[in-house]
Motif scaffolding. Structure first.
Motif, mmCIF file in Angstrom:
data_model
loop_
_atom_site.group_PDB
_atom_site.id
_atom_site.type_symbol
_atom_site.label_atom_id
_atom_site.label_comp_id
_atom_site.label_asym_id
_atom_site.label_seq_id
_atom_site.Cartn_x
_atom_site.Cartn_y
_atom_site.Cartn_z
ATOM 1 N N GLY A 1 -14.721 -42.934 7.323
ATOM 2 C CA GLY A 1 -14.605 -42.151 6.097
ATOM 3 C C GLY A 1 -14.400 -40.687 6.432
ATOM 4 N N ILE A 2 -13.411 -40.068 5.788
ATOM 5 C CA ILE A 2 -13.156 -38.639 5.974
ATOM 6 C C ILE A 2 -13.329 -37.954 4.626
ATOM 7 C CG2 ILE A 2 -11.463 -36.875 6.599
ATOM 8 C CD1 ILE A 2 -10.209 -38.782 8.533
ATOM 9 N N ALA A 3 -14.174 -36.929 4.587
ATOM 10 C CA ALA A 3 -14.453 -36.213 3.344
ATOM 11 C C ALA A 3 -13.688 -34.902 3.322
ATOM 12 C CB ALA A 3 -15.949 -35.945 3.205
ATOM 13 N N MET A 4 -13.044 -34.633 2.192
ATOM 14 C CA MET A 4 -12.419 -33.335 1.954
ATOM 15 C C MET A 4 -13.493 -32.422 1.382
ATOM 16 S SD MET A 4 -9.139 -33.517 2.745
ATOM 17 C CE MET A 4 -8.559 -32.059 1.875
ATOM 18 N N ALA A 5 -13.990 -31.504 2.181
ATOM 19 C CA ALA A 5 -15.093 -30.646 1.743
ATOM 20 C C ALA A 5 -14.673 -29.188 1.650
ATOM 21 C CB ALA A 5 -16.280 -30.774 2.687
ATOM 22 N N GLY A 6 -13.368 -28.945 1.548
ATOM 23 C CA GLY A 6 -12.900 -27.574 1.492
ATOM 24 C C GLY A 6 -13.381 -26.825 0.274
ATOM 25 N N ARG A 7 -13.671 -27.555 -0.818
ATOM 26 C CA ARG A 7 -14.137 -26.896 -2.044
ATOM 27 C C ARG A 7 -15.650 -26.834 -2.114
ATOM 28 N NH1 ARG A 7 -12.814 -29.648 -6.746
ATOM 29 N NH2 ARG A 7 -12.658 -31.584 -5.583
ATOM 30 N N GLY A 8 -16.301 -27.197 -1.023
ATOM 31 C CA GLY A 8 -17.765 -27.136 -1.017
ATOM 32 C C GLY A 8 -18.347 -28.470 -0.601
ATOM 33 N N ALA A 9 -19.499 -28.445 0.050
ATOM 34 C CA ALA A 9 -20.136 -29.671 0.523
ATOM 35 C C ALA A 9 -20.591 -30.520 -0.652
ATOM 36 C CB ALA A 9 -21.322 -29.327 1.414
ATOM 37 N N THR A 10 -20.366 -31.816 -0.570
ATOM 38 C CA THR A 10 -20.798 -32.761 -1.586
ATOM 39 C C THR A 10 -21.448 -33.938 -0.899
ATOM 40 O OG1 THR A 10 -18.748 -34.043 -1.558
ATOM 41 C CG2 THR A 10 -18.794 -32.114 -2.988
ATOM 42 N N ALA A 11 -21.856 -34.909 -1.708
ATOM 43 C CA ALA A 11 -22.443 -36.119 -1.139
ATOM 44 C C ALA A 11 -21.455 -36.826 -0.227
ATOM 45 C CB ALA A 11 -22.875 -37.055 -2.261
ATOM 46 N N ALA A 12 -20.159 -36.664 -0.503
ATOM 47 C CA ALA A 12 -19.155 -37.293 0.343
ATOM 48 C C ALA A 12 -19.280 -36.822 1.781
ATOM 49 C CB ALA A 12 -17.754 -36.983 -0.203
ATOM 50 N N SER A 13 -19.597 -35.547 1.971
ATOM 51 C CA SER A 13 -19.721 -34.995 3.314
ATOM 52 C C SER A 13 -20.804 -35.698 4.105
ATOM 53 C CB SER A 13 -20.040 -33.499 3.245
ATOM 54 O OG SER A 13 -19.214 -32.839 2.335
ATOM 55 N N GLU A 14 -21.877 -36.095 3.431
ATOM 56 C CA GLU A 14 -23.001 -36.719 4.118
ATOM 57 C C GLU A 14 -22.722 -38.175 4.445
ATOM 58 O OE1 GLU A 14 -24.911 -34.532 4.943
ATOM 59 O OE2 GLU A 14 -24.437 -32.992 3.495
ATOM 60 N N SER A 15 -21.862 -38.822 3.667
ATOM 61 C CA SER A 15 -21.589 -40.235 3.871
ATOM 62 C C SER A 15 -20.424 -40.469 4.822
ATOM 63 C CB SER A 15 -21.265 -40.910 2.534
ATOM 64 O OG SER A 15 -22.326 -40.748 1.630
ATOM 65 N N ALA A 16 -19.581 -39.466 4.986
ATOM 66 C CA ALA A 16 -18.375 -39.622 5.785
ATOM 67 C C ALA A 16 -18.668 -39.515 7.275
ATOM 68 C CB ALA A 16 -17.349 -38.569 5.378
ATOM 69 N N ALA A 17 -17.792 -40.138 8.067
ATOM 70 C CA ALA A 17 -17.897 -40.032 9.523
ATOM 71 C C ALA A 17 -17.280 -38.739 10.019
ATOM 72 C CB ALA A 17 -17.205 -41.229 10.177
ATOM 73 N N ALA A 18 -16.402 -38.147 9.201
ATOM 74 C CA ALA A 18 -15.761 -36.884 9.554
ATOM 75 C C ALA A 18 -15.598 -36.057 8.286
ATOM 76 C CB ALA A 18 -14.407 -37.118 10.216
ATOM 77 N N VAL A 19 -15.635 -34.731 8.432
ATOM 78 C CA VAL A 19 -15.526 -33.832 7.289
ATOM 79 C C VAL A 19 -14.457 -32.783 7.576
ATOM 80 C CG1 VAL A 19 -16.726 -32.177 5.814
ATOM 81 C CG2 VAL A 19 -17.964 -34.149 6.732
ATOM 82 N N ILE A 20 -13.515 -32.656 6.645
ATOM 83 C CA ILE A 20 -12.485 -31.618 6.751
ATOM 84 C C ILE A 20 -13.003 -30.388 6.026
ATOM 85 C CG2 ILE A 20 -10.120 -30.964 6.159
ATOM 86 C CD1 ILE A 20 -9.381 -33.924 6.293
ATOM 87 N N THR A 21 -13.250 -29.317 6.775
ATOM 88 C CA THR A 21 -13.849 -28.129 6.185
ATOM 89 C C THR A 21 -12.831 -27.171 5.592
ATOM 90 O OG1 THR A 21 -13.854 -27.021 8.344
ATOM 91 C CG2 THR A 21 -15.827 -28.258 7.730
ATOM 92 N N SER A 22 -11.544 -27.377 5.875
ATOM 93 C CA SER A 22 -10.504 -26.571 5.245
ATOM 94 C C SER A 22 -9.914 -27.350 4.082
ATOM 95 C CB SER A 22 -9.398 -26.218 6.250
ATOM 96 O OG SER A 22 -8.731 -27.391 6.675
ATOM 97 N N ASN A 23 -9.220 -26.675 3.220
ATOM 98 C CA ASN A 23 -8.666 -27.320 2.028
ATOM 99 C C ASN A 23 -7.252 -27.809 2.298
ATOM 100 O OD1 ASN A 23 -9.144 -28.173 -0.581
ATOM 101 N ND2 ASN A 23 -8.233 -26.355 -1.500
ATOM 102 N N ASP A 24 -7.092 -28.613 3.365
ATOM 103 C CA ASP A 24 -5.765 -29.031 3.817
ATOM 104 C C ASP A 24 -5.795 -30.514 4.158
ATOM 105 O OD1 ASP A 24 -3.258 -29.323 4.862
ATOM 106 O OD2 ASP A 24 -3.477 -27.804 6.430
ATOM 107 N N ILE A 25 -5.129 -31.319 3.360
ATOM 108 C CA ILE A 25 -5.139 -32.770 3.582
ATOM 109 C C ILE A 25 -4.356 -33.161 4.827
ATOM 110 C CG2 ILE A 25 -3.068 -33.287 2.216
ATOM 111 C CD1 ILE A 25 -4.582 -35.776 1.196
ATOM 112 N N ALA A 26 -3.488 -32.277 5.316
ATOM 113 C CA ALA A 26 -2.735 -32.579 6.538
ATOM 114 C C ALA A 26 -3.671 -32.793 7.719
ATOM 115 C CB ALA A 26 -1.759 -31.460 6.846
ATOM 116 N N ARG A 27 -4.895 -32.304 7.614
ATOM 117 C CA ARG A 27 -5.859 -32.487 8.699
ATOM 118 C C ARG A 27 -6.191 -33.959 8.921
ATOM 119 N NH1 ARG A 27 -4.700 -28.100 11.268
ATOM 120 N NH2 ARG A 27 -5.493 -26.162 10.332
#
Length: 641
Positions: free
Chosen positions: A534-560
């Motif tokens: 699971g990869i979480a898009m957290a560029g707009r702020g940390a959410t529950a998705a960030s805690e459940s995902a195996a990886a977190v994208i900290t920038s607001n760029d889906i190309a990551r």
């Protein structure tokens, strides 16, 4: 909400227990062996053979017992690891009195395990941080005095009247008592447009009050509410995932068999048991144990340079093999916010319509207010002065301007109260119209839409080129909007109007495996945990998705997403190259030792050089992000090297 524990997938073999305990244990054991080796070398050089023997027996016995106990547990789970060969080699060195060689083997074994644990735990977080977002208290209204008392969330009972202040998270599921409220449900449903609720409408825990304070009546206790059910989904999803197997352990059985065969033949043909130990000294799988974790640490560092935090080194291995992918829509493929995309003038020009609407919307808390005001500022429009403004619940804004003009901004029915029937423009999927009137005339219509991320289509294309054969969208949005966005980014399969549970079911049913899920928001937490990666898009702020995902994208760029997929493939490639290099060199040294040309201590020291070469080779993964950037620019994966 009652305390709950969410246990993350550790990415380790079945013997793994507490991440912190395992890491501290491996480090302490490595330090203990290092001290023992230092003492052993000093005793060896000074000729104190008896003291050397005692030191070696003490240190190696501890390492053998600890390693063997873990090895037995692994074997009981059907898992054959490289530790078996290391244990046999240490026992052999003790049997033939090659104490220094045995201590060197112990240091390489414990050092490799400590390094592997460090790689696996880097940047990891416990999934029970999901609970930190849940409110611990609620404002309960006393049924007699009407006073608001602050109570623990567990004390809220069905039927209690609660006060929810502006920007507060709703504590439990219930019914709205106030005349109206605007609820931001984006973190739960994924829908970026706040819901306008009226008295009697149901409201969900985990959503956010987007307007002034309102009252509600609890229909469920905290443990039975929407947010708690999402947490339980995460727990179930995590428990359903199988543990990872170390990359090097896949070569454990054949490498062990070959090593024991060469050592056994050398002993048999020479008649000297020392020959058996000399072969096993150079057969110890230190390069295999070290190469993979070093490469994974390098890959995790490369990913971090691309603004992607990998929580577990084993995630890179799974991500490198991904063959199916699922994307959330709102906030993932789209930017998760409404923007002005078109203006339809009527009695006023487009600029005048936008200028008047922005003047009124300055006083609104509605989600459309900010993009309308932002659009006016982008066009450098001077806003007229407002003398008075009222937000009419669920309808729009009514504002009086200097000079006496009255402006209405909102829904068509709100405008038709003064203008009579008006023409309504045709809208594309995902678009919404905001109508503007001045006096009794329609000034114009503003069209807003949640735009698709600029790199979304390119990301889908790059994943397909990398071998991801099945790509789908899973979203809670309506079918027309979902299909429109899916078509625009090149996704053929769109699952619309899904719930957190149906998302999990869809992703678990996807084939071929492994499956990647990309999303954001609380509603995506269960499916991110249920996916293989699971990869979480957290560029707009940390959410529950960030805690459940195996990886977190900290920038607001889906190309990551495509970038980290490339880094993962490159990292595993480097790890395998390093492992095979270690195998080839070790087999060569074993053959030399089998003919009696490599004493045990010399072989152990040569093994150190092999370890160093394996580490240097594996460290190439630190540059994997550079290849990802080239891949992103050219649209083609750069050659390996």
């Amino acid at each position: 909400m009652p305390a709950q524990t969410v246990t993350p997938d550790t990415g380790q073999s079945p013997r793994a227990t507490s991440p912190t305990v395992e890491l501290l244990r491996s480090r302490k054991l490595m330090i203990f062996v290092m001290l023992g080796l230092t003492a052993g070398v000093v005793l060896w050089l000074t000729g104190l053979t008896t003291a050397l023997a005692v030191t070696a027996y003490l240190v190696l016995s501890v390492v053998i017992v600890i390693t063997a106990s873990g090895m037995v547990r692994d074997l009981m789970h059907g898992h054959w690891g490289l530790d078996v060969l290391a244990v046999i080699a240490m026992i052999a060195t003790l049997a033939v009195h090659e104490y220094v060689a045995g201590l060197i083997i112990a240091l390489m074994l414990t050092g490799g395990e400590a390094l592997e644990d460090l790689a696996a735990r880097r940047a990891s977080r416990e999934l029970d941080q999901l609970l930190t977002r849940a409110p611990a208290f609620a404002g309960r209204i006393h049924p007699v005095t009407g006073e608001v008392e602050r109570v623990a969330i567990e004390e809220v009972a069905v039927g209690d009247a609660l006060l929810v202040r502006s920007s507060e998270i709703l504590p439990v599921d219930g019914l709205l008592l106030s005349d109206h409220a605007t609820i931001d449900e984006s973190s739960v449903t994924g829908e970026p447009i706040p819901a306008s609720c009226r008295a009697g409408d149901p409201v969900l825990s985990g959503t956010v009050n987007g307007t002034t304070s309102f009252t509600m009546r609890a229909q469920k206790v905290a443990a039975d509410s929407n947010y708690a059910s999402i947490v339980r989904l995460v727990e179930e999803a995590v428990e359903s995932r199988a543990p990872m197997v170390r990359l090097a352990d896949r070569y454990a059985l054949p490498f062990t068999a070959v090593s024991l065969l060469i050592a056994g033949l050398a002993w048999f043909l020479s008649g000297d048991p020392v020959r058996f130990a000399e072969v096993l000294v150079v057969a110890t799988p230190c390069p295999l144990l070290i190469a993979a974790p070093v490469a994974f640490m390098g890959g995790m560092s490369s990913a971090a340079k691309l603004n992607v935090i990998i929580k577990d080194g084993g995630v890179l291995e799974v991500l490198a093999r991904v063959r199916s992918a699922a994307f959330d829509k709102t906030g993932t493929l789209t930017q998760g916010k409404a923007d002005v995309v078109d203006l339809h003038p009527a009695s006023r020009t487009a600029s005048e319509t936008l200028r008047l609407a922005a003047a009124a919307e300055q006083y609104s808390v509605h989600v459309f207010a900010d993009p309308i005001v932002a659009a006016a500022r982008t066009h450098q429009l001077e806003l007229p002065e407002v003398t008075h403004a009222d937000e009419v619940a669920t309808n729009g804004v009514l504002a009086s301007l200097v000079g006496g003009a009255v402006v209405r901004v909102g829904k068509p029915a709100f405008i038709e109260e003064v203008t009579g029937p008006i023409a309504r423009p045709a809208l594309q999927a995902g678009e919404t119209a905001v109508y503007v009137a001045v006096g009794d005339e329609l000034a114009g219509v503003i069209i807003l839409s949640d735009p698709i991320r600029p790199n979304a289509a390119d990301t889908v294309t790059r994943l397909r080129e990398a071998g991801v054969t099945e790509i789908a969208m899973v979203t809670g949005d309506v079918t027309s909007t979902a299909e429109s966005v899916a078509h625009a980014v090149g996704i053929q399969t769109a699952h619309a109007e899904t719930t957190p549970r149906t998302k999990v079911e869809i992703v678990q049913a996807m084939r071929p495996r492994p499956v990647l899920m990309v999303g954001d928001g609380i509603n995506d937490a269960p499916v991110l945990a249920a996916a293989d990666v699971g990869i979480a898009m957290a560029g707009r702020g940390a959410t529950a998705a960030s805690e459940s995902a195996a990886a977190v994208i900290t920038s607001n760029d889906i190309a990551r997403v495509a970038d980290v997929a490339y880094v993962s493939r490159r990292t595993v490639q480097i790890a395998l190259q390093s492992i095979w290099m270690g195998i080839v060199i070790s087999v060569g040294l074993m053959l030399v030792a089998a003919f009696g040309y490599l004493p045990a201590v010399v072989g152990a020291l040569l093994q150190e050089i092999v370890d160093l070469v394996a580490i240097v080779c594996a460290l190439r993964a630190l540059r994997a992000h550079k290849g990802a950037r080239r891949d992103r620019v050219t649209g083609h994966e750069p050659p390996a090297g």
